[in-house]
Design an enzyme around this catalytic site. Structure first.
Site, PDB file in Angstrom:
ATOM      1  N   THR A  49       0.760  -1.230  -0.128  1.00 38.45           N
ATOM      2  CA  THR A  49      -0.103  -0.101  -0.062  1.00 38.45           C
ATOM      3  C   THR A  49       0.875   1.323   0.082  1.00 38.45           C
ATOM      4  OG1 THR A  49      -1.632  -1.306   1.446  1.00 38.45           O
ATOM      5  CG2 THR A  49      -1.835   1.066   1.151  1.00 38.45           C
ATOM      6  N   TYR A 135       4.491 -12.550   5.732  1.00 36.66           N
ATOM      7  CA  TYR A 135       3.183 -12.068   5.080  1.00 36.66           C
ATOM      8  C   TYR A 135       3.097 -13.058   3.968  1.00 36.66           C
ATOM      9  CZ  TYR A 135       0.726  -8.862   2.017  1.00 36.66           C
ATOM     10  OH  TYR A 135      -0.222  -8.197   1.189  1.00 36.66           O
ATOM     11  N   LYS A 163       0.790 -12.334   8.667  1.00 39.36           N
ATOM     12  CA  LYS A 163      -0.242 -11.370   8.011  1.00 39.36           C
ATOM     13  C   LYS A 163      -0.805 -12.412   6.846  1.00 39.36           C
ATOM     14  CE  LYS A 163      -1.223  -7.573   4.991  1.00 39.36           C
ATOM     15  NZ  LYS A 163      -0.931  -6.316   4.367  1.00 39.36           N
ATOM     16  N   ILE A 202      -3.953  -6.177   9.247  1.00 39.63           N
ATOM     17  CA  ILE A 202      -3.253  -4.899   8.944  1.00 39.63           C
ATOM     18  C   ILE A 202      -4.008  -4.691   7.455  1.00 39.63           C
ATOM     19  CG2 ILE A 202      -0.777  -4.618   7.926  1.00 39.63           C
ATOM     20  CD1 ILE A 202       0.384  -6.918   9.268  1.00 39.63           C
TER      21      ILE A 202
END
Length: 302
Positions: A49, A135, A163, A202
């Site tokens: 992001t 992740y 995540k 998250i």
């Protein structure tokens, strides 16, 4: 480690750019201040992001250091210092911890994929450096981090948790076995938290409605969850972070400047988003405007 495990809402923070195409630190600080005010527990700096893949390593590490210096007393600072190059990831992660970040977010090698043994060895080298979130986002890496890979890594003293983007069933499986998980899918995050036992999320959506995401994660609220689903779906109508970038530009929170290859959502998509954002109370939105914007209002830099 207790502080990490208690962090239920972390924002994958947007990196804004100025008219020169450089990082706009003043606007960045304003965005982070909104997160702090809403009670967000931490930020991931330079994640997908935050367009870490479009930043130079110099920019990336300066942004981590800036975040630590300006906001480290109020938030957990998690630096996205992963890479598909183990040597590069080690160097960036060492620099990130030297700059004061609290933890690192690490992705498995993408594109130049490795064997299961290579993936485990890659993560072990990085876990040795400091506290680490792993992740798992197979849609981007092309390789799922299955429980067979995660379980041995979870025994490392610096392993915080995962995540996880493959869904709440996987999250429940891990949580039942004492492996901490944070949802990587905003639209599933409330159920993940309140029904499947996740540690939290998250989030991308919290960039623009942090207080609503705080409420959603703090307590079951079916009405709020249902009302936010259309916004979340719209934010991901194109690959992230195109949607959240466009939304923050439409609210005047950031300058309408994209780093390529990203381009704004189309006018039709923006019209859809405008209607969704208009249904949200103005004081819940990050930004003090709400406008459709014309195609030529957006600028693109390389």
């Amino acid at each position: 480690m207790k502080q990490f495990k208690a962090a239920s809402l972390m924002t994958a923070i947007k990196t804004p750019f100025n008219v020169k195409g450089e990082i706009d630190f003043n606007t960045y600080d304003q965005l982070v201040a909104k997160q702090i005010k809403a009670g967000v527990d931490g930020i991931v700096v330079g994640g997908t992001t935050g367009e870490g893949h479009l930043l130079t390593w110099e920019e990336h590490l300066i942004l981590i250091a800036h975040s630590v210096h300006k906001h480290g007393k109020d938030l957990l600072i998690i630096g996205n210092t992963g890479s598909n190059n183990t040597r590069e990831a080690i160097k960036a992660t060492q620099y990130g911890f030297a700059a004061g970040m609290d933890a690192t977010l690490q992705i498995n090698p993408y594109y130049g994929r490795s064997s299961s043994e290579g993936v485990i060895a890659h993560f072990e080298k990085l876990l040795d450096i400091g506290p680490t979130f792993i992740y798992n986002v197979p849609s981007r890496t092309g390789q799922d981090l299955t429980p067979a890979l995660i379980k041995p890594l979870s025994k490392h003293k610096n392993f915080i948790g995962v995540k996880e983007c493959t869904g709440n069933e996987r999250i429940a499986y891990y949580e039942e076995r004492g492996i901490a998980c944070w949802s990587g899918n905003d639209d599933e995050s409330a159920a993940g938290r309140h029904q499947y036992g996740s540690h939290g999320v998250i989030s991308v959506t919290s960039n623009i409605v942090p207080n609503l995401m705080r409420q959603l994660i703090d307590a079951p609220n079916d009405s709020l969850q249902q009302s936010m689903q259309p916004l979340m779906q719209w934010l991901f109508c194109e690959p992230n972070p195109i949607g959240i970038n466009t939304a923050l530009m439409m609210t005047g929170a950031v300058a309408p400047i994209f780093r390529m290859p990203y381009k704004a959502l189309t006018k039709v998509q923006r019209e859809q988003g405008l209607a969704l954002l208009a249904n949200i109370a103005k004081d819940e939105l990050v930004g003090d405007k709400l406008m459709l914007m014309a195609d030529d209002d957006f600028q693109y830099c390389c």
